[in-house]
Design an enzyme around this catalytic site. Sequence first.
Site, PDB file in Angstrom:
ATOM      1  N   HIS A 103     -20.017   5.633  -6.086  1.00  0.00           N
ATOM      2  CA  HIS A 103     -18.897   4.637  -5.908  1.00  0.00           C
ATOM      3  C   HIS A 103     -19.461   3.200  -6.576  1.00  0.00           C
ATOM      4  CE1 HIS A 103     -16.836   6.769  -2.696  1.00  0.00           C
ATOM      5  NE2 HIS A 103     -18.106   7.330  -2.410  1.00  0.00           N
ATOM      6  N   ASN A 128     -12.868   7.326   2.766  1.00  0.00           N
ATOM      7  CA  ASN A 128     -12.298   7.811   1.397  1.00  0.00           C
ATOM      8  C   ASN A 128     -10.670   8.077   1.518  1.00  0.00           C
ATOM      9  OD1 ASN A 128     -14.474   8.246  -0.210  1.00  0.00           O
ATOM     10  ND2 ASN A 128     -14.799  10.357   0.911  1.00  0.00           N
TER      11      ASN A 128
END
Length: 503
Positions: free
Chosen positions: A55, A128
Site C-alpha cells: 500500500h 480494501n
Amino acid sequence: MTDRPRLTTTAGAPVSHNDTSKSAGPRGPLMLDDYQLIEKLAHQNRERIPERVVHAKGWGAQGTFEVTHDISRYTCAKLFSRVGNTCEILSRWSTVAGELGAADAERDVRGFSVKFYTEEGNWDLVGNNTPIFFVRDPMKFPDFIRTQKRHPKTNLRSPEAMFDFWAAQPESVHQVTILMSDRGIPRNPMHMHGYGSHTYSMWNADGERFWVKFHFRCQQPILNWTNEEAEALIGKTRESFQEDLFNAIERGDYPRWELNIQVMPEAQAEEMPFNPFDLTKVWPHGDFPLIPVGMLTFDRNPQNYFQMVENAAYSPSNRIPGIGFSPDKMLQARVFSYADAHRYRLGTHYEALPPNAPKAAKVAHYHKDGPMRFFSNDFGNPDAYYEPNQYGGPVADPTVAEPPLRVSGEIGKWVQAEEDIDYVQPRKLYKEVLSEAERERLHRNMAAAFHPCSEKVKERWLAVLRKVHPDYEAGVRAADKALSDKAANAIPVTARTPMEAAE
Ligand code: NDP
C-alpha cells in the site's frame, strides 16, 4: 523592509541569506559556518522515510462521519449512541503492490482505510475495495506479498510467481476473480465500494456480542477502466487517482460513502455452513442484509500531503469500546503487524503525529521516551510516571473490557484445508453476479495476466478455475489461446526504420 514573514532557522532565529552560500569570494570556496546551507542540504538528505512494504502509493482526504441510523442495540460505542452524532475522519486509499511512484490506474486491489476520531479514541477501519482477501492464514501473508513484488534476480514483477502461488492456494480464486473482473481497475477512489473485509464484533450495553462486517457503499456510480483504457490513461498520466480526487474536492464535488453493517448473532456462527471468520468468504446479503449506519463525506484536501497522508498510520488495533475483534486469524495477525509496521516506518511515538493523534479524546498513557517524544505525559503530578502509583495517575477501566471470546473445540492446532467450500462463493460470483459480458471480460483479463506464465503453471491454475466452473476454465483457456494465435499471426516487423518500412 518587506511586510512578508521573516525566514527563520528551525530554531526560530532570522536568516540573512537564502539564495547564495557564504563564500570566501565570488569563485568560492564556501565557509563551513554557513549553517543555513548545511541545514538545507541535511534536510534534503532526510526527506524520505521508508515507504510502506504494501500500500505504498496512496491518496487521502479529510471529512466528517454522521450517524444516520440507531445501532445502539448492537454496540455501546458512544459514537453510535445517538443519531446525528458526528466525528472527523481521515481516509487513505491505495494500491497494494506498486511502489510509491507506481501508476494509479493499475489492476490491483485498492486499500480503503478510514480513521474515525471519536470521543473514546481513534477507531480505524483498515479495509480494501474487495470484501475478501487472497489468503485466510497470516502465515501465508509474507509469501503472498513476495509474489506480488519484484523477482530477486530480474527485479521485475513475475506473473509466474503470482499464479504459481495462487494455484497452490486455491482459496485465493475468489479474490483473484474479483481482481481480474471489471472492478480490478476502478476509475478512481471515488467510484468503488469499501469493505472492512474482516469479521469484527460489537457488544452492547448488556454485554451481548454480535459478529459484524463493515461495508462502505459508494454514493457515486461504480466506474472502472478496461485494460485498454487504463493503458492509454497511464501513457498520459500516472497520477490519475490523485488528480481526480484532489480536483473533485477542490471543485466541491465531495465523495460520499454510506457505512453499513451486516450482523450475525454470536451463537449463529456455530451453525454456519462456512467459517464466518474466514477472510476469503463473504456473508451473503440474502442471509445478512446490509443495515445502514451513517454517512461519510470527504470535503477537505489535506493542507500537506506528506504530513497527513504519508504519515497516516492505520491499524486494526485502534478500536473503541463497543467494537471488538473476532477469531479471524488474519485480523489477529494484523492487530500486531500493522502497528509494528508503523513503529518501524514512522517511529516509536507515531501515534502522536498530527494525522494519528486523537482529536476528540485525551491521551493518557505511561509509555516513555524515544524518537518523537514531543509531548508530555502531564497528569498533574510528576511523580505519577509508573503504574500503579499513589499520585493520581491514570488507571485502567475494566468496564470497557471486550466480552471474552468463546473458543469451541481443541486449541493449538495447525488447520489449513477448507475443501470444496472454497469454490462455492467464487462460483456464485461467476455464474450469478457477473453478466455474460462481464464474464467474457474476466476471461480476457485473466488470460492477459497469466499469458506469460509457463504451461505448467497455466494448467495448474486452469484446474483451479475448473473447480469453480467448467465454463470459467474453458473461457480463460480460449482467451489465452486467442492471445497465442494473435502473436503467431502477427506480421513480423523486419523493417528497422520508418523509411525502410515505407519502401
Ligand atoms: P448479491 O447479489 O446480494 O451481491 C453481489 C455483490 O457483488 C454486490 O454487492 C455487488 O455490488 C457485488 N459485485 C458485482 N460485481 C462485482 C465484481 N466484479 N467484483 C466484486 N463484487 C461485485 O449476492 P451475495 O451477497 O449472495 O454474494 C454473491 C457473491 O457476490 C459472493 O460470493 C461474492 O463473490 C460477491 N460479493 C458479495 C458481497 C457480500 O458482502 N455479500 C460483497 C461483494 C461481492 P453492487 O451492489 O455494487 O452491484
